[in-house]
Enzyme design. Structure first.
Site, short mmCIF file in Angstrom:
data_model
loop_
_atom_site.label_atom_id
_atom_site.label_comp_id
_atom_site.label_asym_id
_atom_site.label_seq_id
_atom_site.Cartn_x
_atom_site.Cartn_y
_atom_site.Cartn_z
N HIS A 102 1.32 -4.63 -0.56
CA HIS A 102 1.24 -3.85 0.63
C HIS A 102 1.85 -2.72 0.60
O HIS A 102 3.07 -2.63 1.26
CB HIS A 102 1.19 -4.52 1.82
N GLU A 118 2.01 -0.08 2.58
CA GLU A 118 2.38 0.61 3.80
C GLU A 118 3.51 -0.09 4.53
O GLU A 118 4.05 0.62 5.34
CB GLU A 118 0.94 0.57 4.66
N CYS A 143 -4.46 -5.88 -2.19
CA CYS A 143 -4.15 -7.11 -2.05
C CYS A 143 -5.77 -7.98 -2.24
O CYS A 143 -6.14 -7.84 -3.50
CB CYS A 143 -3.89 -7.55 -0.45
#
Length: 358
Positions: free
Chosen positions: A327, A329, A242
């Protein structure tokens, strides 16, 4: 109490104030159907008033398990229907009570579709949440404030801390990292040292890490420590997510620009250009890499957003450096993108073996 959201173009959206009173921020929208607590505690939303496009928010309550930071950094929350009686075996409290306890200004009973259409048509803009009877002078005073004063400094850790692991030692630069990123890295086996965002490069390298991780975070990447990242490139393997992805581009000599209304939600399709596979990803960013600025750099674009074609991943052609805009995760796939942490592990092991002469 009756309240309203006023955008800087003069648009007014009426609703009810569930908590808090007056606030100012950049008004953005999130298209996720779930994850409202993660949104409220994602430091990347620092300085922003978040509008949720999904109509019913709060139906499964809140729980400490879903907190992503030490506190909420959002400036405000705008929703259509606020559920007062949640139903979930994990719920520890209602969203209403949570918002009041955290003093997060929340406007509900609003036509969030109209707000979203306004932002999509005219671009992200500043806005204020105020009581319905707020005076024009109060509104003007709020609009005069800047919600983006040193947001990375506001959200980053104030102290160095460790998350021990048996694998390679990683220096994590915290620009506003989410807890689930750290949990995912710990689960993958990394030994983590988390550092404040503005730690000098020499102090980072003095820890003798096997690799460096550049986290997500809020604001304009050009306001973050680009020079520190530039000094780290070529010294250790680097993985950026990011804001970390954008910082790598800037540090390598590329450029970034502000998107009209950003990418925010848990349902954004991204194509891996090496495999032609499309992943459903979680995203939260208002800036993107200018692909034309990469043309003269020794990098390859590895991932691309399906919706608008923006750069979602890149890899250096000679150095052990790679990054993604989304992202991995957050797992909306649910585990589609966790392979990136495994990829970082393989890259580190390769470089460590090379250093040993194996």
């Amino acid at each position: 109490m009756n309240g309203k959201l006023i955008l800087e173009d003069g648009s007014v959206f009426q609703g009810m104030l569930a908590s808090g009173t007056k606030t100012v921020g950049e008004v953005v929208f999130n298209t996720g159907m779930t994850g409202y607590q993660e949104v409220l505690t994602d430091p990347s939303y620092c300085g922003q008033i978040v509008t949720m496009t999904y109509p019913l928010i709060g139906n499964y309550g809140v729980a400490d398990l879903f907190e992503q930071a030490r506190q909420s950094f959002v400036r405000g929350f705008v929703i259509s229907e606020l559920c007062g009686k949640p139903s979930s075996w994990q719920a520890e409290d209602s969203l209403v009570s949570y918002l009041k306890a955290k003093n997060i200004p929340c406007l509900h009973g609003v036509d969030t579709r109209a707000i979203t259409r306004r932002i999509r048509s005219h671009g992200t803009m500043k806005g204020v949440i105020v009581p319905a009877d707020a005076q024009a002078s109060e509104v003007a005073e709020l609009f005069a404030q800047s919600p983006f004063a040193e947001v990375v400094k506001e959200v980053t850790t104030k102290e160095i801390y460790r998350i021990p692991g048996k694998g390679p030692h990683i220096a994590v630069l915290d620009f506003g990292i989410k807890r689930n990123i750290l949990n995912s890295m710990a689960k993958a086996g990394f030994d983590l040292t988390v550092l404040p965002a503005y730690t000098p490069a020499e102090e980072i390298l003095a820890l003798s890490p096997d690799g460096i991780f550049l986290s997500n975070g809020p604001g304009d990447p050009k306001d973050a420590p680009v020079e520190t990242v530039r000094q780290l490139i070529g010294k250790k393997p680097i993985f950026g997510i990011c804001l970390g992805h954008q910082l790598l581009a800037l540090a390598l000599g590329g450029d970034t620009y502000k998107l009209k209304f950003g990418h925010r939600g848990s349902n954004h399709p991204v194509k891996d250009l090496a495999t032609d596979r499309v992943y459903i990803t979680s995203q939260n960013h208002g800036y993107a890499i200018d692909e034309t600025s990469l043309a003269t750099l020794d990098v390859t674009v590895t991932h691309r957003a399906v919706n608008d074609g923006t750069v979602e991943g890149m890899r250096h052609n000679r150095l052990p450096v790679f990054s993604v805009q989304y992202h991995p995760e957050a797992a909306p796939g649910p585990d589609d993108s966790t392979y990136l942490f495994e990829e970082f592990m393989r890259l580190l092991n390769k470089e460590m073996n090379k250093a040993r002469g194996n």
